[in-house]
Motif scaffolding. Structure first.
Motif, PDB file in Angstrom:
ATOM      1  N   GLY A  11       2.846  -4.369  -2.145  1.00 23.70           N
ATOM      2  CA  GLY A  11       2.927  -3.228  -2.710  1.00 23.70           C
ATOM      3  C   GLY A  11       2.805  -3.665  -4.324  1.00 23.70           C
ATOM      4  N   ASN A  12       4.239  -3.830  -4.804  1.00 20.57           N
ATOM      5  CA  ASN A  12       4.296  -4.332  -5.988  1.00 20.57           C
ATOM      6  C   ASN A  12       4.640  -6.081  -6.169  1.00 20.57           C
ATOM      7  N   GLY A  13       4.982  -6.645  -4.724  1.00 22.00           N
ATOM      8  CA  GLY A  13       5.187  -7.945  -4.516  1.00 22.00           C
ATOM      9  C   GLY A  13       6.433  -8.275  -5.107  1.00 22.00           C
ATOM     10  N   ASP A  14       7.538  -7.591  -5.352  1.00 20.50           N
ATOM     11  CA  ASP A  14       8.717  -7.641  -5.725  1.00 20.50           C
ATOM     12  C   ASP A  14       9.718  -8.379  -4.646  1.00 20.50           C
ATOM     13  N   LYS A  15       9.362  -7.998  -3.202  1.00 23.46           N
ATOM     14  CA  LYS A  15      10.144  -8.655  -2.144  1.00 23.46           C
ATOM     15  C   LYS A  15       9.444  -9.740  -1.594  1.00 23.46           C
ATOM     16  N   VAL A  16       8.587 -10.198  -1.911  1.00 23.99           N
ATOM     17  CA  VAL A  16       7.899 -11.172  -1.054  1.00 23.99           C
ATOM     18  C   VAL A  16       7.530 -12.540  -1.796  1.00 23.99           C
ATOM     19  N   LYS A  17       8.297 -13.649  -1.276  1.00 22.85           N
ATOM     20  CA  LYS A  17       7.995 -14.795  -1.704  1.00 22.85           C
ATOM     21  C   LYS A  17       6.606 -15.408  -1.603  1.00 22.85           C
ATOM     22  N   ILE A  18       6.125 -16.060  -2.548  1.00 22.37           N
ATOM     23  CA  ILE A  18       4.675 -16.509  -2.497  1.00 22.37           C
ATOM     24  C   ILE A  18       4.493 -17.734  -1.178  1.00 22.37           C
ATOM     25  N   TRP A  19       5.602 -18.657  -1.105  1.00 18.09           N
ATOM     26  CA  TRP A  19       5.222 -19.817  -0.242  1.00 18.09           C
ATOM     27  C   TRP A  19       6.107 -19.468   1.095  1.00 18.09           C
ATOM     28  N   CYS A  20       7.086 -18.829   1.303  1.00 15.55           N
ATOM     29  CA  CYS A  20       7.966 -18.834   2.251  1.00 15.55           C
ATOM     30  C   CYS A  20       7.605 -17.355   3.292  1.00 15.55           C
ATOM     31  N   PRO A  77      -6.070  -5.243  -1.389  1.00 20.35           N
ATOM     32  CA  PRO A  77      -6.184  -4.159  -2.320  1.00 20.35           C
ATOM     33  C   PRO A  77      -4.835  -3.832  -2.901  1.00 20.35           C
ATOM     34  N   LEU A  78      -4.585  -3.398  -4.201  1.00 22.04           N
ATOM     35  CA  LEU A  78      -3.337  -2.965  -4.751  1.00 22.04           C
ATOM     36  C   LEU A  78      -3.458  -1.551  -5.059  1.00 22.04           C
ATOM     37  N   SER A  79      -2.431  -0.860  -4.939  1.00 23.85           N
ATOM     38  CA  SER A  79      -2.574   0.612  -5.062  1.00 23.85           C
ATOM     39  C   SER A  79      -2.227   0.720  -6.610  1.00 23.85           C
ATOM     40  N   SER A  80      -2.779   1.709  -7.458  1.00 24.19           N
ATOM     41  CA  SER A  80      -2.340   1.951  -8.664  1.00 24.19           C
ATOM     42  C   SER A  80      -1.044   2.422  -8.981  1.00 24.19           C
ATOM     43  N   THR A  81      -0.472   2.762  -7.911  1.00 23.24           N
ATOM     44  CA  THR A  81       0.925   3.230  -8.072  1.00 23.24           C
ATOM     45  C   THR A  81       2.002   2.236  -7.783  1.00 23.24           C
ATOM     46  N   LEU A  82       1.560   1.027  -7.138  1.00 20.76           N
ATOM     47  CA  LEU A  82       2.138  -0.195  -6.913  1.00 20.76           C
ATOM     48  C   LEU A  82       3.749   0.229  -6.263  1.00 20.76           C
ATOM     49  N   PRO A  83       3.537   0.721  -4.863  1.00 23.24           N
ATOM     50  CA  PRO A  83       4.664   1.040  -4.188  1.00 23.24           C
ATOM     51  C   PRO A  83       5.312  -0.237  -3.705  1.00 23.24           C
ATOM     52  N   GLU A  84       6.567  -0.084  -3.215  1.00 24.73           N
ATOM     53  CA  GLU A  84       7.476  -1.269  -2.556  1.00 24.73           C
ATOM     54  C   GLU A  84       6.755  -1.974  -1.771  1.00 24.73           C
ATOM     55  N   ASP A  85       7.057  -3.231  -1.541  1.00 22.98           N
ATOM     56  CA  ASP A  85       6.248  -3.959  -0.329  1.00 22.98           C
ATOM     57  C   ASP A  85       6.912  -3.385   0.935  1.00 22.98           C
ATOM     58  N   ARG A  86       6.051  -3.338   2.027  1.00 19.95           N
ATOM     59  CA  ARG A  86       6.872  -2.932   3.483  1.00 19.95           C
ATOM     60  C   ARG A  86       6.307  -3.840   4.360  1.00 19.95           C
ATOM     61  N   LYS A  87       7.157  -3.952   5.443  1.00 19.12           N
ATOM     62  CA  LYS A  87       6.930  -4.890   6.745  1.00 19.12           C
ATOM     63  C   LYS A  87       5.952  -3.877   7.780  1.00 19.12           C
ATOM     64  N   VAL A  88       4.908  -4.707   7.961  1.00 24.61           N
ATOM     65  CA  VAL A  88       3.894  -3.944   8.901  1.00 24.61           C
ATOM     66  C   VAL A  88       3.760  -4.802  10.035  1.00 24.61           C
ATOM     67  N   TRP A  89       3.236  -4.307  11.106  1.00 25.37           N
ATOM     68  CA  TRP A  89       2.914  -5.014  12.451  1.00 25.37           C
ATOM     69  C   TRP A  89       1.246  -5.471  12.386  1.00 25.37           C
ATOM     70  N   SER A  90       1.239  -6.687  12.405  1.00 22.48           N
ATOM     71  CA  SER A  90      -0.121  -7.428  12.107  1.00 22.48           C
ATOM     72  C   SER A  90      -0.966  -7.063  13.270  1.00 22.48           C
ATOM     73  N   GLY A  91      -0.613  -6.485  14.448  1.00 21.26           N
ATOM     74  CA  GLY A  91      -1.621  -6.414  15.791  1.00 21.26           C
ATOM     75  C   GLY A  91      -2.345  -5.122  15.519  1.00 21.26           C
ATOM     76  N   THR A  92      -2.142  -4.216  14.516  1.00 23.56           N
ATOM     77  CA  THR A  92      -3.012  -2.857  14.455  1.00 23.56           C
ATOM     78  C   THR A  92      -3.317  -2.986  13.203  1.00 23.56           C
ATOM     79  N   ALA A  93      -4.472  -1.914  12.780  1.00 28.95           N
ATOM     80  CA  ALA A  93      -5.078  -1.997  11.488  1.00 28.95           C
ATOM     81  C   ALA A  93      -4.089  -1.075  10.441  1.00 28.95           C
TER      82      ALA A  93
END
Length: 332
Positions: A11-20, A77-93
């Protein structure tokens, strides 16, 4: 297994570490493969985002990451509102966990079996590639030859889609419309051929796979009831919205050579009069579904900026439109 299937949606990338952390849509680890930059080890993904424009920092990303990985990041894709990052399940679209998708994610390719601590080589038995789901069904030289004969195309699809459903959705969104029955039948024959070779049999040639799948599909269609027979596409004429409402139409065009998408928006009133129009280029290689979602977002914002509140949104992507109407998580 569930934990292995969870990744971050940016979303805004604040919670996610690039390499970890897991956040890059690659079919293997969802982690960055570019060698670690010691000066940026603890940096967050937000470092890579221009928050004033809600866009990736192209020059910075291209200077840090390997070329193929830079392209993958720029296609997120990035949203223009830059919401918070969220955890998602990679097995579905749409990022929502389901038991069915969890089982779908364990298709026993060599890499998946090795991940389960079963010792084996991961090379494809039909070429020199690494056997992951996307390779087996799409990018393997053998598969490429079969799909060319079947004339099935998926514009904008990454070389190795993470799973078969990503391939299916991309083909479903392709223009002109593709034959989804041919896609499913041919994929089934590709997997059966892969299994036969894996157990010591001789591989069929691409032409045999194509002809066998075409014959099987023809037999299936012959035995289907008329209600399930293939229906020709009837173009839908534009219809005006209700009185005092407005209709916002959005569309997308791909420019493959430039790695860009063009977006068009037209807003009309109940008399069909144009209230506003917009066109712009997205200078990054989004996937087809991502581009449709981005165009929809731009169309909504544009209508809002025109001061319009009672709007009906219309676009080509049924998946995106249904996600909005049903308030469901959209494709990620």
């Amino acid at each position: 297994m569930v934990e292995d299937g969870i990744r971050w949606s940016i979303g805004n990338g604040d919670k996610v570490k690039i390499w970890c952390d897991k956040w890059i849509p690659n079919p293997e680890t969802y982690k960055v493969l570019t060698p670690i930059n010691p000066l940026m080890y603890n940096e967050k993904v937000s470092t890579l985002i221009d928050k004033e424009r809600a866009m990736w920092k192209f020059e910075l990303i291209n200077s840090i990451f390997l070329p193929h990985e830079a392209s993958t990041i720029l296609a997120i894709p990035l949203s223009s509102t830059l919401p918070e990052d969220r955890k998602v399940w990679s097995g579905t679209a749409n990022g929502v966990f389901s038991v069915r998708s969890a089982y779908h994610g364990i298709l026993p390719t060599k890499t998946k079996l090795k991940d389960c601590k079963i010792p084996m080589e991961v090379e494809c038995d039909l070429c020199e590639g690494v056997e992951i789901v996307g390779h087996t069904f799409w990018s393997c030289d053998f598969a490429v030859a079969v799909w060319q004969m079947a004339n099935v195309k998926a514009p904008g699809l990454m070389a190795n889609p993470p799973n078969f459903m990503d391939l299916f959705w991309c083909v479903m969104e392709a223009k002109p419309a593709q034959d989804l029955e041919a896609l499913a039948t041919t994929a089934w024959f590709l997997w059966n051929n892969r299994n036969a070779v894996r157990h010591g049999e001789t591989s069929r040639i691409a032409l045999q796979i194509f002809e066998a799948s075409r014959l099987y599909l023809a037999e299936f269609q012959t035995h289907c009831s008329s209600s399930n027979a293939h229906q020709s596409h009837v173009p839908t004429l534009w219809r005006p919205p209700p009185l005092r409402w407005y209709k916002t139409n959005v569309d997308v065009a791909a420019f493959k050579e430039q790695g860009q998408y063009g977006i068009g928006v037209v807003v009309r009133n109940d008399k069909g009069q144009i209230m506003g129009a917009l066109s712009k280029t997205l200078p990054y290689p989004l996937g087809a579904l991502d581009a449709e979602a981005k165009a929809t977002e731009i169309g909504i914002i544009f209508s809002w900026e025109l001061g319009l509140r009672e709007i009906i949104l219309e676009g080509d992507s049924q998946i995106v439109m249904k996600a909005i109407v049903n308030h469901e998580p959209g494709p990620i």
